[in-house]
Scaffold this active site. Structure first.
Site, mmCIF file in Angstrom:
data_model
loop_
_atom_site.group_PDB
_atom_site.id
_atom_site.type_symbol
_atom_site.label_atom_id
_atom_site.label_comp_id
_atom_site.label_asym_id
_atom_site.label_seq_id
_atom_site.Cartn_x
_atom_site.Cartn_y
_atom_site.Cartn_z
ATOM 1 N N SER A 62 0.809 -1.224 0.000
ATOM 2 C CA SER A 62 0.000 0.000 0.000
ATOM 3 C C SER A 62 0.841 1.272 0.000
ATOM 4 O O SER A 62 0.409 2.300 -0.520
ATOM 5 C CB SER A 62 -0.925 0.010 1.221
ATOM 6 N N THR A 63 2.041 1.224 0.612
ATOM 7 C CA THR A 63 2.836 2.458 0.700
ATOM 8 C C THR A 63 3.016 3.086 -0.668
ATOM 9 O O THR A 63 2.845 4.298 -0.846
ATOM 10 C CB THR A 63 4.215 2.152 1.331
ATOM 11 N N GLU A 134 -4.897 18.691 3.941
ATOM 12 C CA GLU A 134 -5.910 17.671 3.623
ATOM 13 C C GLU A 134 -6.978 17.711 4.701
ATOM 14 O O GLU A 134 -6.843 18.428 5.702
ATOM 15 C CB GLU A 134 -5.270 16.275 3.545
ATOM 16 N N ASP A 237 -3.145 -10.688 5.820
ATOM 17 C CA ASP A 237 -2.510 -11.965 6.215
ATOM 18 C C ASP A 237 -1.854 -11.898 7.598
ATOM 19 O O ASP A 237 -1.989 -12.824 8.403
ATOM 20 C CB ASP A 237 -1.470 -12.385 5.174
ATOM 21 N N HIS A 258 -12.677 6.003 2.088
ATOM 22 C CA HIS A 258 -12.225 7.279 1.505
ATOM 23 C C HIS A 258 -13.375 7.872 0.703
ATOM 24 O O HIS A 258 -14.018 7.176 -0.088
ATOM 25 C CB HIS A 258 -11.005 7.047 0.604
ATOM 26 N N ARG A 307 -12.428 13.064 6.945
ATOM 27 C CA ARG A 307 -12.985 12.273 5.852
ATOM 28 C C ARG A 307 -14.212 11.462 6.243
ATOM 29 O O ARG A 307 -15.018 11.145 5.366
ATOM 30 C CB ARG A 307 -11.919 11.411 5.191
ATOM 31 N N HIS A 368 -10.660 2.176 2.460
ATOM 32 C CA HIS A 368 -9.352 2.817 2.266
ATOM 33 C C HIS A 368 -8.330 2.400 3.312
ATOM 34 O O HIS A 368 -7.161 2.217 2.992
ATOM 35 C CB HIS A 368 -9.551 4.332 2.315
ATOM 36 N N ARG A 403 -8.767 7.631 11.209
ATOM 37 C CA ARG A 403 -7.417 8.163 10.994
ATOM 38 C C ARG A 403 -7.454 9.537 10.323
ATOM 39 O O ARG A 403 -8.191 9.745 9.359
ATOM 40 C CB ARG A 403 -6.636 7.201 10.105
ATOM 41 N N LEU A 409 1.477 7.039 6.859
ATOM 42 C CA LEU A 409 2.906 6.869 6.548
ATOM 43 C C LEU A 409 3.733 7.287 7.756
ATOM 44 O O LEU A 409 4.734 6.649 8.099
ATOM 45 C CB LEU A 409 3.294 7.710 5.319
HETATM 46 C C1 SIN Z 1 -5.348 10.861 0.068
HETATM 47 O O1 SIN Z 1 -4.409 11.222 -0.623
HETATM 48 O O2 SIN Z 1 -6.469 11.347 0.028
HETATM 49 C C2 SIN Z 1 -5.120 9.742 1.018
HETATM 50 C C3 SIN Z 1 -4.211 10.163 2.076
HETATM 51 C C4 SIN Z 1 -4.379 9.277 3.240
HETATM 52 O O3 SIN Z 1 -5.062 8.276 3.161
HETATM 53 O O4 SIN Z 1 -3.854 9.616 4.293
#
Ligand code: SIN
Length: 565
Positions: A62-63, A134, A237, A258, A307, A368, A403, A409
């Protein structure tokens, strides 16, 4: 509070061939996203031998798909305290404050270390890291790279650092290695994993890898739903293996959906294209089919509300208007800006027939992120001796019920580094002894019941049941129906499924789905990323609690609740 919809019993291990090979190391790190790579690279400097295993190839988790960026209080006018506040608000009362404090105070230093390692973030005219905003953030604090390819750049930099030490006998990397289950020393201490390796020579097929400590950094479980932003490898897993082994799992019901995932039609399943929140951060906004702005008047941050608030507003609009998507309007940002700032998103949209500079983009929420997972303390230790977890598969308590954007990250980076400090110190103190290989645990024969494996042909059935009942909109009725559908799958005769990677993945999705649904059923209120349609309000008086679950020795689930201050 409603009781269990059906009684869930999980096997101790997946049915699998006996290990045909063995290997050992001081520490085994499973997973090669930001958390796994960071942990392995740091451990390598401090212990004699690290084994890093990953399910496919190093950059397929996912990263590498993370678009938006990494949040950290890097701007002189920003502060860890403000980052803390935004994180706590997004987590709707269920964050562990100490974990968030660790995240936001150590975060800036860890991001600078990533830069020193070679990660190239986008910079402004003065050469400073460009910061953007964001959902849920009251400051510009999201560092990004390649416009919208932040995860790919971080992954590139970490893999380049790994390549520089590949010849070092202190670190071994094995790709195409799926973790099947955990091993213990017969006295409750995790001292290895069983792996299925598609390889050559000695390491091929199922084998046992032993170590003083195991670090799970296996990412999320997005493939448990019909549509997700997660890549195909995200089948939970590591979480499932930890669950079966008896590790405490916390907040599993808190799945983040998301708000803006490109809607490709009802039948479109699997990984779907994400339209980063950063697009709204640059001024795009959500409208319904008549062009009315959806977020106006709903939240002081409007389109940049946390979100869950945005996803909920979209779901309400879809319900009220009888549609399956709304629209994101980014046209006013112009082609030149969009192409420069969001090259990957523009390319992905255009390849699918949408041009963000001229078209309204159809969007709908999709799975997401898993905000919960393997419960850990501030050092990354799980409830099982010898087992650590970091990144999305873990639950440090940083995210609470939801979150904050671009904190994932950062969490992987900060807590992987903490683990890489804790393990060597414990080895030096004699707390993590040499592994004691014993016969791996076998499925069945221990009250686990029949049906230890679910054939891969049933994967879509699991995904549909989860989406229908334990998705973004839930009720007691829907979660009970999902629990029953999953119980029916778990009761299928075992002979229908042959052991193998796809079968193990699908069985992992089933096991996690059963437990997640049980917790979703019990949480009789709306909190975090989902809506309980039968209990639409938050209920702090009754429900300011976090739920944890362990598989008890008799293989049933024991759920505990912890009230939050
Ligand atoms: C996004 O770019 O909207 C996702 C960022 C995130 O999930 O932290």
């Amino acid at each position: 509070m409603p009781g269990a919809p059906v009684s869930v019993r999980l096997p101790r291990a997946l049915a699998a061939p006996a290990p045909g090979w063995t290997t050992s190391a001081d520490v085994i790190v499973v997973g090669s996203g930001i958390a796994g790579l960071t942990c392995a690279l740091r451990l390598r400097e401090r212990v004699d031998r690290v084994l890093l295993v990953t399910k496919t190839v190093l950059d397929e988790g996912s990263t590498a798909w993370a678009q938006g960026g990494i949040a950290a209080a890097l701007h002189p006018e920003d502060s860890p305290e403000e980052h803390l506040e935004d994180t706590l608000v997004a987590g709707v009362g269920l964050c562990e404050r100490e974990a968030v404090e660790a995240l936001v105070t150590e975060g800036p230093r860890r991001v600078r270390q990533l830069v020193a390692l070679g990660a190239e973030f986008d910079r402004d005219a003065e050469g400073e890291i460009k910061l953007t905003r964001e959902g849920g953030h009251h400051r510009d604090r999201i560092a990004h790279a390649g416009g919208d390819a932040t995860g790919r750049e971080i992954s590139r930099a970490l893999i380049a650092a790994l390549d520089r030490v590949r010849d070092d006998p202190g670190i071994e990397v094995v790709e195409h290695a799926l973790v099947v289950d955990l091993l213990d020393d017969g006295a409750g201490r995790v001292d290895g994993v069983t792996l299925h390796v598609i390889g050559e020579g000695q390491l091929d097929g199922v084998g046992a890898a032993y170590a003083r400590a195991v670090v799970l950094a296996t990412g999320g479980l997005g493939q448990i739903y019909t549509s997700t932003t997660n890549p195909p490898v995200a089948t939970g897993d590591g979480m499932a293996a930890a669950l079966r082994a008896g590790a405490r799992m916390t907040d599993l019901e808190f799945i983040q959906f998301h708000p803006t995932v490109l809607f490709l039609g009802e039948g479109s399943t699997g990984q779907q294209p994400l339209i980063s929140e950063a697009v709204r951060g640059e001024g795009a906004f959500l409208v319904d089919g008549s062009g009315h702005r959806i977020m106006e008047g709903r939240h002081e941050l409007a389109d940049l509300a946390p979100r869950d608030v945005v996803a909920r507003a979209i779901l309400e609009t879809m319900r009220d208007q009888g549609t399956d998507h709304v629209f994101l309007d980014a046209r006013h940002l112009g082609a030149a800006f969009l192409e420069e700032r969001f090259p990957s998103i523009v390319a992905s949209c255009r390849s699918l027939g949408f041009d963000p500079s001229t078209d309204l983009l159809p969007v709908a929420p999709a799975q997401h992120y898993a905000s919960g997972g393997i419960a850990t303390d501030l050092r990354g230790r799980s409830s099982l001796p010898g087992l650590y977890a970091c990144g999305e598969c873990s639950c440090t308590g940083v995210h609470g019920a939801n979150r904050l954007a671009s904190n994932s990250l950062l969490e992987g980076l900060v807590f992987a580094s903490r683990i890489a400090s804790d393990i060597p110190a414990r080895i030096a103190d004699g707390e993590l002894p040499e592994p004691r290989p014993v016969t791996p645990m076998r499925a069945g024969g221990d009250g686990a019941g029949p049906g230890a494996l679910l054939d891969n042909s049933q994967r879509l059935t699991v995904q549909r049941a989860m989406t229908a009942g334990s998705g973004p909109v839930r009720s007691a009725e829907s979660t009970a129906a999902t629990a029953q559908a999953l119980a029916d799958l778990a009761a299928l005769p075992p002979s229908t499924a042959e052991p193998g990677p796809k079968t193990w993945e699908t069985t992992n999705l089933l096991h996690l789905g059963q437990v997640l649904t049980e917790l979703a059923h019990r949480r009789a209120e709306t909190r975090g990323g989902h809506v309980r349609s039968d209990f639409p309000e938050r209920d702090d008086a009754r429900w300011l609690v976090r739920q944890s679950v362990v598989v008890a020795p008799d293989r049933s689930l024991t759920v505990t609740e912890r009230s939050m201050p």
